[in-house]
Design a protein around this motif. Structure first.
Motif, short mmCIF file in Angstrom:
data_model
loop_
_atom_site.label_atom_id
_atom_site.label_comp_id
_atom_site.label_asym_id
_atom_site.label_seq_id
_atom_site.Cartn_x
_atom_site.Cartn_y
_atom_site.Cartn_z
N ASP B 31 -50.68 66.60 -18.62
CA ASP B 31 -51.04 66.43 -17.43
C ASP B 31 -50.67 67.89 -16.86
OD1 ASP B 31 -47.91 64.59 -16.64
OD2 ASP B 31 -48.30 66.28 -17.63
N TYR B 32 -50.41 68.49 -17.45
CA TYR B 32 -49.82 70.04 -16.76
C TYR B 32 -50.44 71.00 -17.71
CZ TYR B 32 -47.53 73.20 -13.49
OH TYR B 32 -47.32 73.78 -12.61
N PHE B 33 -51.07 71.86 -17.20
CA PHE B 33 -51.72 73.18 -18.03
C PHE B 33 -51.50 74.40 -17.43
CE2 PHE B 33 -54.33 70.33 -20.29
CZ PHE B 33 -54.19 68.92 -19.53
N LEU B 34 -51.37 75.27 -18.36
CA LEU B 34 -50.98 76.82 -17.87
C LEU B 34 -51.69 78.07 -18.68
CD1 LEU B 34 -48.07 74.85 -18.62
CD2 LEU B 34 -47.07 76.47 -17.11
N ASP B 59 -55.67 81.60 -7.68
CA ASP B 59 -54.75 82.76 -7.21
C ASP B 59 -55.43 84.17 -7.43
OD1 ASP B 59 -51.46 83.38 -8.41
OD2 ASP B 59 -52.45 84.16 -6.73
N GLY B 60 -55.73 84.43 -6.23
CA GLY B 60 -56.27 86.08 -6.30
C GLY B 60 -57.58 86.04 -7.05
N ARG B 61 -57.74 86.92 -8.09
CA ARG B 61 -58.68 87.18 -8.87
C ARG B 61 -58.91 86.10 -9.95
NH1 ARG B 61 -58.95 91.17 -12.29
NH2 ARG B 61 -56.60 91.57 -12.16
N PHE B 62 -57.74 85.09 -10.11
CA PHE B 62 -57.69 84.13 -11.07
C PHE B 62 -57.88 82.85 -10.70
CE2 PHE B 62 -55.95 87.28 -14.05
CZ PHE B 62 -55.49 88.21 -13.42
N THR B 63 -59.00 82.21 -11.37
CA THR B 63 -59.07 80.65 -10.94
C THR B 63 -59.04 79.82 -12.17
OG1 THR B 63 -60.33 81.37 -9.04
CG2 THR B 63 -60.70 79.05 -9.90
N VAL B 64 -58.37 78.63 -12.13
CA VAL B 64 -58.40 77.84 -13.25
C VAL B 64 -59.18 76.54 -13.01
CG1 VAL B 64 -56.19 76.97 -12.86
CG2 VAL B 64 -57.03 76.60 -15.11
N PHE B 65 -60.12 76.12 -14.06
CA PHE B 65 -60.64 74.93 -13.54
C PHE B 65 -60.29 73.97 -14.72
CE2 PHE B 65 -63.86 76.41 -10.70
CZ PHE B 65 -63.86 77.78 -10.98
N LEU B 66 -60.27 72.60 -14.31
CA LEU B 66 -59.93 71.57 -15.37
C LEU B 66 -60.97 70.37 -15.27
CD1 LEU B 66 -57.79 70.07 -17.33
CD2 LEU B 66 -56.71 69.27 -15.19
N ASN B 67 -61.51 70.25 -16.42
CA ASN B 67 -62.39 69.17 -16.45
C ASN B 67 -61.70 67.85 -17.50
OD1 ASN B 67 -64.41 67.29 -17.28
ND2 ASN B 67 -65.99 68.82 -17.48
N LYS B 68 -61.26 67.08 -16.88
CA LYS B 68 -60.30 66.07 -17.60
C LYS B 68 -61.25 65.30 -18.44
CE LYS B 68 -58.20 64.36 -14.20
NZ LYS B 68 -57.45 63.43 -13.09
N SER B 69 -62.32 64.78 -17.93
CA SER B 69 -63.16 63.94 -18.63
C SER B 69 -63.57 64.66 -20.23
CB SER B 69 -64.41 63.37 -18.35
OG SER B 69 -65.23 64.60 -17.67
N LYS B 71 -61.65 67.05 -21.39
CA LYS B 71 -60.61 67.71 -21.91
C LYS B 71 -60.61 69.10 -22.10
CE LYS B 71 -58.53 63.80 -24.03
NZ LYS B 71 -59.73 62.79 -23.89
N HIS B 72 -61.18 69.78 -21.16
CA HIS B 72 -61.38 71.32 -21.23
C HIS B 72 -60.94 71.84 -19.96
CE1 HIS B 72 -63.77 74.69 -22.06
NE2 HIS B 72 -64.25 74.95 -20.69
N LEU B 73 -60.31 73.30 -20.12
CA LEU B 73 -59.99 74.01 -18.97
C LEU B 73 -60.75 75.60 -19.36
CD1 LEU B 73 -56.56 74.96 -19.06
CD2 LEU B 73 -57.17 73.49 -20.88
N SER B 74 -60.68 76.19 -18.15
CA SER B 74 -61.25 77.55 -18.28
C SER B 74 -60.61 78.32 -17.21
CB SER B 74 -62.66 77.49 -17.95
OG SER B 74 -63.17 77.07 -16.80
#
Lengths: 112, 117
Positions: B31-34, B59-69, B71-74
């Motif tokens: 439930d938490y991703f880094l 955060d500035g130039r960095f963006t994290v995307f989470l797709n729970k369905s 189970k993927h993050l980028s």
């Protein structure tokens, strides 16, 4: 990294000898962790501690033991080093466990 | 079994372009991703994180995307700079606050990002 130091930075040891790696923190953080980094495996948890004298195993704990007799020090011991334990070892600390670790600079261990 | 996977060992991009690093996970209890960044001969450093209650964190130039369905993050880096060249690890955790297993991170294998001038 400021607040966390690992010693030694490099070590070469012979198969079958005991080895102890030290992690020292000055942040008074509750949680401390030992990871190893290997190509193709990323970082894998060996052991961790959630308080003084409170430790538990991670996913690759066989052949390793740990001790934490005071908040600032977390020791990792290889009882009888093997070549498969040649790796880079990282210690990490965390205050809450939730908002990211602070890692040490690592110890490169070579078992010959 | 590898609960967190980064299937691309390496990525090469031109300076100024977007870098997209991907990560998949199998454990629905995470439930938490880094994301962590690592330079040679240094320890990993924390970059950005996201809770499972969100689908995006910037955060500035960095963006994290989470797709729970899925189970993927980028992790998106825009614009990419040569100083971004490093190994990037994604990590995931689960657990209740203050518990003994709290904060144990499971890491992916890492992706080597090279940004060319």
């Amino acid at each position: 990294d400021a607040g966390i130091t690992q010693s030694p930075r490099h070590k070469v040891t012979e198969t079958g000898t005991p080895v102890t790696l030290r992690c020292h923190q000055t942040e008074n953080h509750r949680y401390m962790y030992w990871y190893r980094q290997d190509p193709g495996h990323g970082l894998r948890l060996i052991h961790y501690s959630y308080g003084v004298k409170d430790t538990d195993k991670g996913e690759v704990s066989d052949g390793y033991s740990v001790s934490r007799s005071k908040t600032e020090d977390f020791l990792l011991t290889l009882e009888s080093a093997t070549s498969s334990q040649t790796s880079v070892y990282f210690c990490a600390i965390s205050e809450t466990g939730r908002h990211g670790y602070t890692f040490g600079s690592g110890t490169r261990l070579t078992v010959v | 079994d590898q609960q967190v996977k980064q299937n691309s060992p390496s990525l090469s991009v031109q300076e100024g372009r977007i870098s997209i690093l991907n990560c998949d996970y199998t454990n629905s209890m995470f439930d938490y991703f880094l994301w962590y960044k690592k330079y040679p001969a240094e320890g990993p450093t924390f970059l950005i994180s996201i809770s499972s209650i969100k689908d995006k964190n910037e955060d500035g130039r960095f963006t994290v995307f989470l797709n729970k369905s899925a189970k993927h993050l980028s992790l998106h880096i825009v614009p990419s700079q040569p100083g971004d060249s490093a190994v990037y690890f994604c990590a995931a955790s689960s657990g209740n606050a203050g518990g003994t297993s709290y904060g144990k991170l499971t890491f992916g294998q890492g992706t080597i990002l090279t940004v060319h001038p």
